[in-house]
Design an enzyme around this catalytic site. Structure first.
Site, PDB file in Angstrom:
ATOM      1  N   ASP A 252      22.383   1.960  -2.717  1.00 25.65           N
ATOM      2  CA  ASP A 252      23.311   1.908  -1.586  1.00 25.65           C
ATOM      3  C   ASP A 252      24.644   2.593  -1.867  1.00 25.65           C
ATOM      4  O   ASP A 252      25.689   2.212  -1.319  1.00 25.65           O
ATOM      5  CB  ASP A 252      23.549   0.447  -1.147  1.00 25.65           C
ATOM      6  CG  ASP A 252      22.258  -0.263  -0.814  1.00 25.65           C
ATOM      7  OD1 ASP A 252      21.339   0.410  -0.319  1.00 25.65           O
ATOM      8  OD2 ASP A 252      22.157  -1.476  -1.057  1.00 25.65           O
TER       9      ASP A 252
ATOM     10  N   LYS B 170      23.790   7.598  -0.559  1.00 28.78           N
ATOM     11  CA  LYS B 170      22.962   8.789  -0.769  1.00 28.78           C
ATOM     12  C   LYS B 170      22.608   9.462   0.561  1.00 28.78           C
ATOM     13  O   LYS B 170      22.691  10.683   0.686  1.00 28.78           O
ATOM     14  CB  LYS B 170      21.670   8.401  -1.513  1.00 28.78           C
ATOM     15  CG  LYS B 170      21.929   7.824  -2.911  1.00 28.78           C
ATOM     16  CD  LYS B 170      20.658   7.331  -3.572  1.00 28.78           C
ATOM     17  CE  LYS B 170      20.060   6.081  -2.967  1.00 28.78           C
ATOM     18  NZ  LYS B 170      20.851   4.844  -3.129  1.00 28.78           N
TER      19      LYS B 170
ATOM     20  N   ALA C  44      13.983   1.469   0.320  1.00 28.53           N
ATOM     21  CA  ALA C  44      15.215   2.241   0.522  1.00 28.53           C
ATOM     22  C   ALA C  44      15.703   2.089   1.962  1.00 28.53           C
ATOM     23  O   ALA C  44      14.912   1.927   2.886  1.00 28.53           O
ATOM     24  CB  ALA C  44      14.943   3.708   0.225  1.00 28.53           C
ATOM     25  N   GLY C  45      17.011   2.149   2.115  1.00 31.59           N
ATOM     26  CA  GLY C  45      17.620   2.213   3.449  1.00 31.59           C
ATOM     27  C   GLY C  45      18.765   3.198   3.335  1.00 31.59           C
ATOM     28  O   GLY C  45      19.777   2.885   2.724  1.00 31.59           O
ATOM     29  N   HIS C  46      18.561   4.399   3.826  1.00 31.81           N
ATOM     30  CA  HIS C  46      19.579   5.451   3.686  1.00 31.81           C
ATOM     31  C   HIS C  46      20.225   5.706   5.041  1.00 31.81           C
ATOM     32  O   HIS C  46      19.568   6.152   5.978  1.00 31.81           O
ATOM     33  CB  HIS C  46      18.934   6.740   3.141  1.00 31.81           C
ATOM     34  CG  HIS C  46      18.418   6.593   1.740  1.00 31.81           C
ATOM     35  ND1 HIS C  46      17.846   7.605   1.035  1.00 31.81           N
ATOM     36  CD2 HIS C  46      18.423   5.515   0.905  1.00 31.81           C
ATOM     37  CE1 HIS C  46      17.508   7.176  -0.178  1.00 31.81           C
ATOM     38  NE2 HIS C  46      17.839   5.898  -0.272  1.00 31.81           N
TER      39      HIS C  46
ATOM     40  N   GLN D 174      17.133   4.084  -4.383  1.00 32.20           N
ATOM     41  CA  GLN D 174      17.651   3.036  -5.288  1.00 32.20           C
ATOM     42  C   GLN D 174      18.742   3.630  -6.187  1.00 32.20           C
ATOM     43  O   GLN D 174      19.419   4.551  -5.767  1.00 32.20           O
ATOM     44  CB  GLN D 174      16.527   2.394  -6.116  1.00 32.20           C
ATOM     45  CG  GLN D 174      15.563   1.535  -5.317  1.00 32.20           C
ATOM     46  CD  GLN D 174      14.532   2.322  -4.540  1.00 32.20           C
ATOM     47  OE1 GLN D 174      13.816   3.132  -5.089  1.00 32.20           O
ATOM     48  NE2 GLN D 174      14.432   2.084  -3.247  1.00 32.20           N
TER      49      GLN D 174
HETATM   50  P1  GDP Z   1      22.150   4.659   0.424  1.00 32.38           P
HETATM   51  O1  GDP Z   1      21.030   3.704   0.302  1.00 32.38           O
HETATM   52  O2  GDP Z   1      22.642   5.133  -0.906  1.00 32.38           O
HETATM   53  O3  GDP Z   1      21.856   5.812   1.341  1.00 32.38           O
HETATM   54  O4  GDP Z   1      23.361   3.852   1.053  1.00 32.38           O
HETATM   55  P2  GDP Z   1      23.276   2.864   2.351  1.00 32.38           P
HETATM   56  O5  GDP Z   1      23.123   3.704   3.557  1.00 32.38           O
HETATM   57  O6  GDP Z   1      22.285   1.800   2.120  1.00 32.38           O
HETATM   58  O7  GDP Z   1      24.688   2.158   2.255  1.00 32.38           O
HETATM   59  C1  GDP Z   1      25.868   2.880   2.326  1.00 32.38           C
HETATM   60  C2  GDP Z   1      26.653   2.375   3.531  1.00 32.38           C
HETATM   61  O8  GDP Z   1      27.979   2.870   3.452  1.00 32.38           O
HETATM   62  C3  GDP Z   1      26.110   2.883   4.859  1.00 32.38           C
HETATM   63  O9  GDP Z   1      26.385   1.931   5.838  1.00 32.38           O
HETATM   64  C4  GDP Z   1      26.925   4.162   5.110  1.00 32.38           C
HETATM   65  O10 GDP Z   1      27.033   4.456   6.483  1.00 32.38           O
HETATM   66  C5  GDP Z   1      28.257   3.762   4.530  1.00 32.38           C
HETATM   67  N1  GDP Z   1      29.041   4.841   3.920  1.00 32.38           N
HETATM   68  C6  GDP Z   1      28.626   5.917   3.198  1.00 32.38           C
HETATM   69  N2  GDP Z   1      29.690   6.590   2.706  1.00 32.38           N
HETATM   70  C7  GDP Z   1      30.787   5.934   3.119  1.00 32.38           C
HETATM   71  C8  GDP Z   1      32.190   6.124   2.923  1.00 32.38           C
HETATM   72  O11 GDP Z   1      32.652   7.025   2.221  1.00 32.38           O
HETATM   73  N3  GDP Z   1      33.022   5.210   3.506  1.00 32.38           N
HETATM   74  C9  GDP Z   1      32.571   4.174   4.253  1.00 32.38           C
HETATM   75  N4  GDP Z   1      33.459   3.340   4.790  1.00 32.38           N
HETATM   76  N5  GDP Z   1      31.259   3.961   4.465  1.00 32.38           N
HETATM   77  C10 GDP Z   1      30.383   4.830   3.897  1.00 32.38           C
HETATM   78  P1  IMO Z   2      18.500   2.412  -1.529  1.00 31.44           P
HETATM   79  O1  IMO Z   2      17.608   3.632  -1.674  1.00 31.44           O
HETATM   80  C1  IMO Z   2      19.665  -1.476  -3.073  1.00 31.44           C
HETATM   81  C2  IMO Z   2      16.565  -3.863  -5.026  1.00 31.44           C
HETATM   82  C3  IMO Z   2      16.127  -5.126  -4.351  1.00 31.44           C
HETATM   83  C4  IMO Z   2      15.730  -5.967  -5.561  1.00 31.44           C
HETATM   84  C5  IMO Z   2      15.125  -4.940  -6.500  1.00 31.44           C
HETATM   85  C6  IMO Z   2      13.603  -4.841  -6.410  1.00 31.44           C
HETATM   86  O2  IMO Z   2      18.828   2.079  -0.130  1.00 31.44           O
HETATM   87  O3  IMO Z   2      19.678   2.523  -2.417  1.00 31.44           O
HETATM   88  P2  IMO Z   2      11.865  -3.926  -4.611  1.00 31.44           P
HETATM   89  O4  IMO Z   2      11.774  -4.124  -3.147  1.00 31.44           O
HETATM   90  O5  IMO Z   2      12.036  -2.501  -5.030  1.00 31.44           O
HETATM   91  O6  IMO Z   2      10.772  -4.602  -5.361  1.00 31.44           O
HETATM   92  O7  IMO Z   2      13.213  -4.725  -5.061  1.00 31.44           O
HETATM   93  O8  IMO Z   2      15.684  -3.682  -6.120  1.00 31.44           O
HETATM   94  N1  IMO Z   2      16.478  -2.642  -4.190  1.00 31.44           N
HETATM   95  C7  IMO Z   2      17.536  -2.015  -3.665  1.00 31.44           C
HETATM   96  N2  IMO Z   2      18.839  -2.346  -3.692  1.00 31.44           N
HETATM   97  N3  IMO Z   2      19.273  -0.328  -2.476  1.00 31.44           N
HETATM   98  C8  IMO Z   2      17.968   0.017  -2.472  1.00 31.44           C
HETATM   99  O9  IMO Z   2      17.546   1.201  -2.019  1.00 31.44           O
HETATM  100  C9  IMO Z   2      17.022  -0.857  -3.044  1.00 31.44           C
HETATM  101  N4  IMO Z   2      15.681  -0.843  -3.186  1.00 31.44           N
HETATM  102  C10 IMO Z   2      15.353  -1.939  -3.900  1.00 31.44           C
HETATM  103  O10 IMO Z   2      17.172  -5.718  -3.626  1.00 31.44           O
HETATM  104  O11 IMO Z   2      16.882  -6.471  -6.187  1.00 31.44           O
HETATM  105 MG    MG Z   3      20.517   1.780   0.962  1.00 29.44          MG
END
Ligand code: GDP
Ligand code: IMO
Ligand code: MG
Length: 419
Positions: A13, A16, A39-41, A222
């Site tokens: 998170d 990415k 993953a949740g991007h 991740q």
């Molecule tokens: P990922 O899994 O690495 O793609 O990250 P996530 O999308 O799960 O979590 C990042 C969160 O931060 C998302 O809600 C993005 O919209 C937000 N985000 C990304 N970059 C920034 C930033 O520079 N500032 C703020 N405030 N939010 C950001």
């Molecule tokens: P992105 O790509 C944050 C964490 C889970 C748990 C551990 C194992 O969005 O960064 P799993 O479902 O893989 O067996 O879970 O890894 N986890 C993540 N934490 N961002 C993620 O993906 C994750 N994918 C898995 O919360 O602790």
């Molecule tokens: Mg994520």
């Protein structure tokens, strides 16, 4: 060397999705190499936020080829749902997206097993996203997986039933109630959706295209501290999230890798269980969660928050061979009177800088820096950033020896400062 990698250096998170989307214009191909719908991007443009789970974050750029590589595990039901919620015509997506024949499938039984195993672990559970990741990779390594290339075989249903039988046999040992139809719902429809896409030996496609001069960005999922080998085992995911994973997960030689972009938040977060040395279980942690909207993109769970951990960051830089650092969410740090940064650990009365195999929860040693108050989301020039933020950046660069070449100041594509 026209293949670059972007990956997370913390516990996932890091932002990415946002950054891959923002730098996609510089590439021809964007490819996911590991992980799955755990993953949740997130990415944002035109005031709309999109959350991707399986599909690479270059999908919103019309002229890019997106690849789901062999290292990814695909849940067809999630795939179908994602395709349908992107808001793009199917015919357009069929042009933009290709799937590897060798990507393993997450079967309904894998999701049930994930839930049954976690349920059985009680207080020592991993905190899995329950998407079936662990059991799917287990079957892959046990040579019992079903792969995307097999869905076109006439005996696919039989292969599926054989796997299901195995899973149901294992489940008999667990006191876990489930309704198979709940898990199978949508799965076979997902298979039909997958069939509408090109399922190819993408290792040939990638090597041919990049050999002919096309540029590819490999998108990690991740983060390094969740890597199955180098993360805080067993509280990790089941794939190699590190740069080496891009080679095995796409079929490319390490010799072809150019830049390794390591992305990190200006602070740290973690979802699920496991050690987190700089975690803040106080008002400051709650404030970071609130200001940074730190709730999981996949499960909605509140993310644990803490100060930046430099020994962990340095470890991740070493393991991945990071050439450039990208820092996100610096805007979230505005308004703190002071900012702490963990510059070493203390364990057994001694200071150290290493992540040791048998010491996963060392006490952090902090350096304290003055904070900044300005709202920086509107800024687009590095020089205009507050001096105290620039000092924070300089300390990280000095300590890691790697330049921070991009600073993200908000979730939108445009809220990005390149130096
Ligand atoms: P990922 O899994 O690495 O793609 O990250 P996530 O999308 O799960 O979590 C990042 C969160 O931060 C998302 O809600 C993005 O919209 C937000 N985000 C990304 N970059 C920034 C930033 O520079 N500032 C703020 N405030 N939010 C950001
Ligand atoms: P992105 O790509 C944050 C964490 C889970 C748990 C551990 C194992 O969005 O960064 P799993 O479902 O893989 O067996 O879970 O890894 N986890 C993540 N934490 N961002 C993620 O993906 C994750 N994918 C898995 O919360 O602790
Ligand atoms: Mg994520």
């Amino acid at each position: 060397m026209n293949i670059d990698i972007l990956l997370g250096l913390q516990w996932g998170d890091e932002g990415k999705g946002k950054i891959v989307d923002a730098i996609s214009p510089g590439y021809d191909i964007i490819a996911r190499f590991q992980g799955g719908p755990n993953a949740g991007h997130s990415l944002e443009f035109n005031n709309v936020k999109h959350v991707l789970h399986l599909i690479p974050s270059g999908i919103f750029h019309a002229d890019k080829l997106n690849i789901i590589g062999n290292g990814v595990v695909i849940d067809p039901a999630v795939f179908k749902k994602e395709i349908e919620t992107l808001g793009l015509p199917l015919i357009e997506l069929q042009k933009r997206l290709v799937v590897s024949t060798r990507a393993n499938l997450i079967l309904p039984g894998h999701r049930i097993l994930d839930a049954a195993f976690e349920n059985h672990m009680g207080g020592s559970k991993i905190g899995s996203t329950l998407k079936g990741i662990g059991p799917a990779y287990t079957d892959k390594v046990a040579r019992k997986g079903l792969r995307a290339g097999e869905i076109l075989n006439s005996d696919f249903k039989k292969l599926y039933n054989d796997r299901l039988k195995d899973h149901l046999t294992i489940l008999k040992n667990y006191d876990f109630k489930f309704k198979l139809s709940d898990y199978e719902a949508g799965w076979f429809e997902g298979i039909e959706m997958l069939k509408k896409f090109r399922i190819m030996d993408t290792e040939y496609l990638i090597n041919e295209l990049t050999g002919a001069g096309k540029k590819m960005l490999a998108e990690g999922a991740q983060g390094t501290m969740l890597d199955v080998d180098f993360g805080s085992y067993p509280f990790v995911t089941s794939s190699n999230t590190i740069s080496a994973g891009a080679c095995t997960g796409l079929g490319i030689s390490p010799k072809k890798i150019g830049e390794v972009f390591g992305i990190f938040k200006a602070y740290c977060t973690r979802v699920g269980s496991g050690p987190f040395p700089t975690e803040l279980n106080d008002q400051t942690g709650s404030l970071l969660r609130e200001m940074g909207h730190e709730f999981g993109s996949t499960t909605g769970r509140p993310r644990r928050c803490g100060w930046l951990d430099l020994p962990a960051l340095k470890y991740a830089i070493m393991i991945n061979g990071v050439t450039q650092l990208f820092m996100t969410k610096s805007d979230v740090m505005s308004g703190f009177e002071y900012i702490k940064i963990c510059t070493a650990y203390r364990s057994g009365g001694k200071e150290m800088n290493e992540i040791l195999f048998n010491e996963l929860s060392p006490e952090p040693v902090y350096t304290i820096l003055p904070g900044w108050n300005e709202n920086i989301s509107g800024l687009r020039e590095y020089n205009k950033l507050p001096e105290n933020l620039k000092n924070y950046i300089k300390l990280i660069e000095d300590q890691t020896g790697i330049p921070i070449t991009m600073v993200s100041v908000g979730p939108d594509r445009k809220e990005t400062i390149f130096r």
